[in-house]
Design a protein around this motif. Structure first.
Motif, mmCIF file in Angstrom:
data_model
loop_
_atom_site.group_PDB
_atom_site.id
_atom_site.type_symbol
_atom_site.label_atom_id
_atom_site.label_comp_id
_atom_site.label_asym_id
_atom_site.label_seq_id
_atom_site.Cartn_x
_atom_site.Cartn_y
_atom_site.Cartn_z
ATOM 1 N N LEU A 166 0.826 -1.201 0.000
ATOM 2 C CA LEU A 166 0.000 0.000 0.000
ATOM 3 C C LEU A 166 0.865 1.257 0.000
ATOM 4 O O LEU A 166 0.627 2.198 -0.772
ATOM 5 C CB LEU A 166 -0.926 -0.020 1.215
ATOM 6 N N GLN A 167 1.870 1.288 0.836
ATOM 7 C CA GLN A 167 2.729 2.470 0.913
ATOM 8 C C GLN A 167 3.555 2.645 -0.359
ATOM 9 O O GLN A 167 3.737 3.770 -0.838
ATOM 10 C CB GLN A 167 3.644 2.354 2.132
ATOM 11 N N ALA A 168 4.046 1.535 -0.909
ATOM 12 C CA ALA A 168 4.848 1.616 -2.131
ATOM 13 C C ALA A 168 4.009 2.119 -3.304
ATOM 14 O O ALA A 168 4.465 2.956 -4.100
ATOM 15 C CB ALA A 168 5.446 0.254 -2.456
ATOM 16 N N GLU A 169 2.781 1.621 -3.405
ATOM 17 C CA GLU A 169 1.929 2.050 -4.526
ATOM 18 C C GLU A 169 1.502 3.499 -4.370
ATOM 19 O O GLU A 169 1.433 4.246 -5.362
ATOM 20 C CB GLU A 169 0.704 1.147 -4.635
ATOM 21 N N LEU A 170 1.242 3.921 -3.145
ATOM 22 C CA LEU A 170 0.887 5.326 -2.932
ATOM 23 C C LEU A 170 2.041 6.237 -3.335
ATOM 24 O O LEU A 170 1.833 7.279 -3.986
ATOM 25 C CB LEU A 170 0.514 5.565 -1.471
ATOM 26 N N ALA A 171 3.260 5.858 -2.990
ATOM 27 C CA ALA A 171 4.425 6.644 -3.392
ATOM 28 C C ALA A 171 4.554 6.686 -4.912
ATOM 29 O O ALA A 171 4.852 7.744 -5.501
ATOM 30 C CB ALA A 171 5.686 6.064 -2.768
ATOM 31 N N TYR A 172 4.307 5.554 -5.564
ATOM 32 C CA TYR A 172 4.382 5.505 -7.024
ATOM 33 C C TYR A 172 3.345 6.423 -7.648
ATOM 34 O O TYR A 172 3.647 7.168 -8.596
ATOM 35 C CB TYR A 172 4.167 4.065 -7.494
ATOM 36 N N GLN A 173 2.124 6.428 -7.132
ATOM 37 C CA GLN A 173 1.082 7.263 -7.711
ATOM 38 C C GLN A 173 1.355 8.750 -7.484
ATOM 39 O O GLN A 173 1.027 9.579 -8.342
ATOM 40 C CB GLN A 173 -0.291 6.868 -7.159
ATOM 41 N N ASN A 174 1.939 9.102 -6.368
ATOM 42 C CA ASN A 174 2.346 10.494 -6.168
ATOM 43 C C ASN A 174 3.409 10.893 -7.179
ATOM 44 O O ASN A 174 3.417 12.026 -7.682
ATOM 45 C CB ASN A 174 2.846 10.696 -4.736
ATOM 46 N N ASP A 227 -11.151 7.029 -15.456
ATOM 47 C CA ASP A 227 -12.475 6.415 -15.579
ATOM 48 C C ASP A 227 -12.397 5.130 -16.397
ATOM 49 O O ASP A 227 -12.999 4.105 -16.042
ATOM 50 C CB ASP A 227 -13.420 7.403 -16.257
ATOM 51 N N LEU A 228 -11.667 5.177 -17.494
ATOM 52 C CA LEU A 228 -11.487 3.994 -18.332
ATOM 53 C C LEU A 228 -10.787 2.882 -17.558
ATOM 54 O O LEU A 228 -11.165 1.708 -17.640
ATOM 55 C CB LEU A 228 -10.678 4.379 -19.576
ATOM 56 N N ALA A 229 -9.773 3.248 -16.785
ATOM 57 C CA ALA A 229 -9.029 2.255 -16.004
ATOM 58 C C ALA A 229 -9.905 1.593 -14.946
ATOM 59 O O ALA A 229 -9.836 0.379 -14.735
ATOM 60 C CB ALA A 229 -7.816 2.913 -15.352
ATOM 61 N N VAL A 230 -10.739 2.384 -14.269
ATOM 62 C CA VAL A 230 -11.654 1.825 -13.270
ATOM 63 C C VAL A 230 -12.545 0.782 -13.919
ATOM 64 O O VAL A 230 -12.790 -0.298 -13.361
ATOM 65 C CB VAL A 230 -12.483 2.944 -12.615
ATOM 66 N N CYS A 231 -13.042 1.085 -15.108
ATOM 67 C CA CYS A 231 -13.900 0.132 -15.813
ATOM 68 C C CYS A 231 -13.143 -1.137 -16.192
ATOM 69 O O CYS A 231 -13.640 -2.260 -16.000
ATOM 70 C CB CYS A 231 -14.478 0.777 -17.066
ATOM 71 N N LEU A 232 -11.963 -0.985 -16.750
ATOM 72 C CA LEU A 232 -11.183 -2.160 -17.150
ATOM 73 C C LEU A 232 -10.885 -3.062 -15.958
ATOM 74 O O LEU A 232 -10.840 -4.297 -16.093
ATOM 75 C CB LEU A 232 -9.881 -1.722 -17.818
ATOM 76 N N MET A 273 -2.470 4.114 -14.669
ATOM 77 C CA MET A 273 -3.837 4.418 -14.248
ATOM 78 C C MET A 273 -4.597 3.158 -13.859
ATOM 79 O O MET A 273 -5.476 3.200 -12.982
ATOM 80 C CB MET A 273 -4.573 5.165 -15.353
ATOM 81 N N LEU A 274 -4.273 2.031 -14.468
ATOM 82 C CA LEU A 274 -4.877 0.776 -14.026
ATOM 83 C C LEU A 274 -4.459 0.467 -12.586
ATOM 84 O O LEU A 274 -5.277 0.012 -11.774
ATOM 85 C CB LEU A 274 -4.471 -0.366 -14.964
ATOM 86 N N ARG A 275 -3.210 0.731 -12.267
ATOM 87 C CA ARG A 275 -2.755 0.576 -10.879
ATOM 88 C C ARG A 275 -3.451 1.575 -9.963
ATOM 89 O O ARG A 275 -3.845 1.244 -8.836
ATOM 90 C CB ARG A 275 -1.233 0.739 -10.812
ATOM 91 N N ALA A 276 -3.624 2.814 -10.448
ATOM 92 C CA ALA A 276 -4.299 3.836 -9.644
ATOM 93 C C ALA A 276 -5.740 3.444 -9.351
ATOM 94 O O ALA A 276 -6.235 3.616 -8.232
ATOM 95 C CB ALA A 276 -4.269 5.180 -10.375
ATOM 96 N N GLY A 277 -6.435 2.916 -10.352
ATOM 97 C CA GLY A 277 -7.808 2.495 -10.142
ATOM 98 C C GLY A 277 -7.924 1.380 -9.117
ATOM 99 O O GLY A 277 -8.832 1.375 -8.269
#
Length: 331
Positions: A166-174, A227-232, A273-277
């Motif tokens: 969780l922490q690693a992915e949050l850092a990546y998204q920032n 939005d597209l990523a959330v759907c996928l 964005m798929l990771r972000a979703g």
């Protein structure tokens, strides 16, 4: 759709009559979601959905309701909020902000095939384009700032390996959000929660046909690619494992791009964005699971599902080139 605020038959009848929606015949609480109080209501005029908002404020709500009205006016099949004689679409019931919308025909398709994905992909793109001239602006309230605030709250409830991810992915998204390619992503009004259970299909001449998008109460102004990523991440995966289904993914993206072609920045950032979703819904499900609210008929979602999806998206990035190689998209 949980029930936090009870509404009696008499209360619902008086409310619906004041909106000139007919005489109440049935009132049934809904149990499908977790954010608001929802009832299916039927009058002698039509079936409706009555919503009492439990978290969203009266200041935030006009964005969602006016967005639905705007999209409906532009031919997108969405619920159309009922207005009173003054033209207001936001009302009050039992001390809570409330709205009534028409109930869409059909039912959700919880095991979608390729054609379902094509229809949703094309309609999502149409929805994005229809919202370009929507004048109201409101941030996606469950975007990166909310992730940064909420992760420290849920971390104490996690196992070490989960906390590390969780922490690693949050850092990546920032890090991604600081890049120029991210800043250049096309933006506008997005649904932000268009899962299988928020889309209806009706049978027309024996063929399942998309009949509507609903539950816009996570909508906001954000990157269309998100939005597209959330759907996928919902329509085009194997639910038990979280792994991408290439055929459905290709069909969805191809149909979307046939209506609104993707920009170079969108093509570059699709894996991120798929990771972000996946991260967004893992965080929100962790929050709902470990810090629940009391509600009649509440059904919290298992957060480990989106942990699996995120691990898949990190280990096996889905790129547009993969979909091209599957001969699903034009080069």
């Amino acid at each position: 759709m949980a029930v936090y605020t009870e509404v009696s038959l008499d209360e619902a009848s008086t409310f619906l009559t004041s909106l000139k929606l007919g005489n109440l015949q049935t009132l049934e609480g809904c149990s499908g979601g977790i954010e608001n109080t929802n009832y299916f209501v039927t009058t002698d005029q039509a079936p409706y959905v009555l919503t009492l908002f439990e978290r969203l404020s009266a200041e935030q709500l006009p964005f969602y309701l006016r967005l639905m009205k705007h999209l409906a006016f532009h031919g997108i099949p969405v619920p159309d909020p009922a207005a009173n004689r003054d033209g207001d679409v936001l009302h009050s019931l039992n001390g809570k902000p409330a709205a009534v919308v028409n109930r869409l025909k059909g039912k959700s398709e919880l095991a979608p095939g390729v054609d379902h994905c094509r229809q949703v992909g094309a309609m999502l793109a149409r929805m994005h384009l229809a919202g370009r001239d929507f004048s109201m602006q409101q941030p996606n309230l469950r975007a990166l700032p909310w992730w940064n605030e909420t992760v420290p709250v849920v971390l104490p409830h996690l196992e070490p390996a989960q906390a590390q991810l969780l922490q690693a992915e949050l850092a990546y998204q920032n890090h991604v959000a600081s890049q120029s390619a991210y800043t250049a992503l096309p933006r506008g009004a997005i649904h932000a929660d268009l899962f299988r259970d928020n889309v209806m299909f009706d049978t027309v001449d024996g063929v399942p046909t998309l009949s509507g998008f609903f539950d816009f109460y996570f909508a906001g102004t954000d990157a269309w690619l998100f939005d597209l990523a959330v759907c996928l991440n919902d329509w085009c995966i194997d639910l038990p494992t979280g792994a991408a289904d290439l055929e459905r993914s290709a069909a969805f993206v191809d149909a979307y791009a046939s209506v609104r072609p993707l920009t170079p920045q969108e093509r570059e950032l699709l894996p991120a964005m798929l990771r972000a979703g996946a991260l967004r819904f893992w965080i929100s499900r962790l929050w709902d699971w470990h810090l629940p609210r009391e509600a009649s008929m509440l059904q919290a979602h298992d957060p480990t599902h989106f942990e699996r999806v995120l691990r898949q998206r990190v280990a096996y990035p889905l790129t547009l080139q993969q979909l091209h190689n599957a001969d699903a998209l034009p080069a």
